[in-house]
Design an enzyme around this catalytic site. Structure first.
Site, PDB file in Angstrom:
ATOM      1  N   GLU A  14      45.843  14.001  62.390  1.00 11.60           N
ATOM      2  CA  GLU A  14      44.574  13.271  62.516  1.00 11.60           C
ATOM      3  C   GLU A  14      43.462  14.095  61.889  1.00 11.60           C
ATOM      4  O   GLU A  14      43.137  15.168  62.364  1.00 11.60           O
ATOM      5  CB  GLU A  14      44.276  12.983  63.992  1.00 11.60           C
ATOM      6  CG  GLU A  14      42.922  12.409  64.279  1.00 11.60           C
ATOM      7  CD  GLU A  14      42.572  11.186  63.444  1.00 11.60           C
ATOM      8  OE1 GLU A  14      41.600  11.275  62.649  1.00 11.60           O
ATOM      9  OE2 GLU A  14      43.256  10.165  63.576  1.00 11.60           O
ATOM     10  N   LYS A  15      42.875  13.579  60.822  1.00 12.15           N
ATOM     11  CA  LYS A  15      41.903  14.342  60.025  1.00 12.15           C
ATOM     12  C   LYS A  15      40.568  14.604  60.718  1.00 12.15           C
ATOM     13  O   LYS A  15      39.787  15.414  60.253  1.00 12.15           O
ATOM     14  CB  LYS A  15      41.662  13.640  58.697  1.00 12.15           C
ATOM     15  CG  LYS A  15      41.058  12.261  58.836  1.00 12.15           C
ATOM     16  CD  LYS A  15      41.011  11.559  57.512  1.00 12.15           C
ATOM     17  CE  LYS A  15      40.725  10.090  57.706  1.00 12.15           C
ATOM     18  NZ  LYS A  15      41.129   9.308  56.569  1.00 12.15           N
ATOM     19  N   HIS A  16      40.265  13.932  61.823  1.00 13.30           N
ATOM     20  CA  HIS A  16      38.979  14.099  62.498  1.00 13.30           C
ATOM     21  C   HIS A  16      38.963  15.224  63.530  1.00 13.30           C
ATOM     22  O   HIS A  16      37.901  15.672  63.940  1.00 13.30           O
ATOM     23  CB  HIS A  16      38.573  12.800  63.196  1.00 13.30           C
ATOM     24  CG  HIS A  16      38.266  11.688  62.254  1.00 13.30           C
ATOM     25  ND1 HIS A  16      39.215  10.784  61.858  1.00 13.30           N
ATOM     26  CD2 HIS A  16      37.129  11.348  61.622  1.00 13.30           C
ATOM     27  CE1 HIS A  16      38.666   9.928  61.025  1.00 13.30           C
ATOM     28  NE2 HIS A  16      37.399  10.247  60.861  1.00 13.30           N
ATOM     29  N   HIS A  41      39.307  15.409  55.295  1.00 11.67           N
ATOM     30  CA  HIS A  41      38.427  14.321  55.723  1.00 11.67           C
ATOM     31  C   HIS A  41      37.548  13.922  54.545  1.00 11.67           C
ATOM     32  O   HIS A  41      37.094  14.784  53.793  1.00 11.67           O
ATOM     33  CB  HIS A  41      37.553  14.772  56.897  1.00 11.67           C
ATOM     34  CG  HIS A  41      36.752  13.660  57.487  1.00 11.67           C
ATOM     35  ND1 HIS A  41      35.578  13.224  56.919  1.00 11.67           N
ATOM     36  CD2 HIS A  41      36.975  12.877  58.565  1.00 11.67           C
ATOM     37  CE1 HIS A  41      35.103  12.222  57.645  1.00 11.67           C
ATOM     38  NE2 HIS A  41      35.939  11.994  58.652  1.00 11.67           N
ATOM     39  N   HIS A  47      30.799   8.347  54.318  1.00 13.58           N
ATOM     40  CA  HIS A  47      31.780   8.760  55.334  1.00 13.58           C
ATOM     41  C   HIS A  47      31.901  10.280  55.321  1.00 13.58           C
ATOM     42  O   HIS A  47      32.407  10.849  54.356  1.00 13.58           O
ATOM     43  CB  HIS A  47      33.131   8.106  55.013  1.00 13.58           C
ATOM     44  CG  HIS A  47      34.177   8.307  56.063  1.00 13.58           C
ATOM     45  ND1 HIS A  47      35.484   7.946  55.848  1.00 13.58           N
ATOM     46  CD2 HIS A  47      34.135   8.810  57.326  1.00 13.58           C
ATOM     47  CE1 HIS A  47      36.205   8.221  56.929  1.00 13.58           C
ATOM     48  NE2 HIS A  47      35.400   8.749  57.836  1.00 13.58           N
ATOM     49  N   CYS A 111      31.998  12.382  63.314  1.00 13.82           N
ATOM     50  CA  CYS A 111      32.148  11.614  62.074  1.00 13.82           C
ATOM     51  C   CYS A 111      31.162  10.452  62.138  1.00 13.82           C
ATOM     52  O   CYS A 111      31.083   9.763  63.162  1.00 13.82           O
ATOM     53  CB  CYS A 111      33.583  11.094  61.959  1.00 13.82           C
ATOM     54  SG  CYS A 111      33.835   9.940  60.588  1.00 13.82           S
ATOM     55  N   HIS A 114      33.543   7.295  62.674  1.00 13.54           N
ATOM     56  CA  HIS A 114      34.558   7.260  63.726  1.00 13.54           C
ATOM     57  C   HIS A 114      34.191   8.027  64.991  1.00 13.54           C
ATOM     58  O   HIS A 114      35.034   8.222  65.861  1.00 13.54           O
ATOM     59  CB  HIS A 114      35.896   7.751  63.163  1.00 13.54           C
ATOM     60  CG  HIS A 114      36.373   6.910  62.037  1.00 13.54           C
ATOM     61  ND1 HIS A 114      36.366   7.354  60.732  1.00 13.54           N
ATOM     62  CD2 HIS A 114      36.831   5.640  62.007  1.00 13.54           C
ATOM     63  CE1 HIS A 114      36.817   6.390  59.948  1.00 13.54           C
ATOM     64  NE2 HIS A 114      37.103   5.340  60.696  1.00 13.54           N
TER      65      HIS A 114
END
Length: 124
Positions: A14-16, A41, A47, A111, A114
């Site tokens: 998960e990149k976040h 990310h 973004h 983010c 997100h």
């Protein structure tokens, strides 16, 4: 509650999720927090990661200490429009704290699309 809006996961998939790495040298603890270590990310005007915060909860205590906050404010925007400047800040932050105590390090990243993401590691 805001805690219900904070997401977490495995940073390898998960990149976040902020990745927390540290080195202890006596009382000095050097901490690196990075978003997108395994999966990059996006870093565009539309973004991006806005900030990373680091907190420390000493063993046996009930309240966290805010170690610091780093904001990332360049995401390719310029007077010519979005994604035109070729200047981008990368979501990597370094902190140094002084403590003899063990406990938990907590990192939050934000983010702009997100929301909030968290991770934690045990400080030995």
């Amino acid at each position: 509650m805001i805690s219900e809006t904070i997401r977490s996961g495995d940073w390898k998939g998960e990149k976040h999720v902020p990745v927390i790495e540290y080195e202890r040298e006596g009382e000095l603890v050097k901490v690196k927090v990075q978003v997108g270590k395994e999966i990059p990310h996006p870093n565009t005007t539309e973004h991006h990661i806005r900030y990373i915060e680091l907190y420390f909860l000493p063993e046996g205590e009930n309240f966290v200490y805010q170690v610091g906050r780093v904001e990332f404010t360049a995401h390719g925007e310029s007077v010519n429009g979005p994604n035109t400047s070729d200047v981008y800040t990368e979501p990597i932050a370094y902190f140094v704290l002084k403590t003899k105590k063990k406990g938990k390090l907590y990192a939050l990243s934000y983010c702009n699309i997100h929301g909030l993401w968290e991770n934690e590691v045990t400080l030995e």
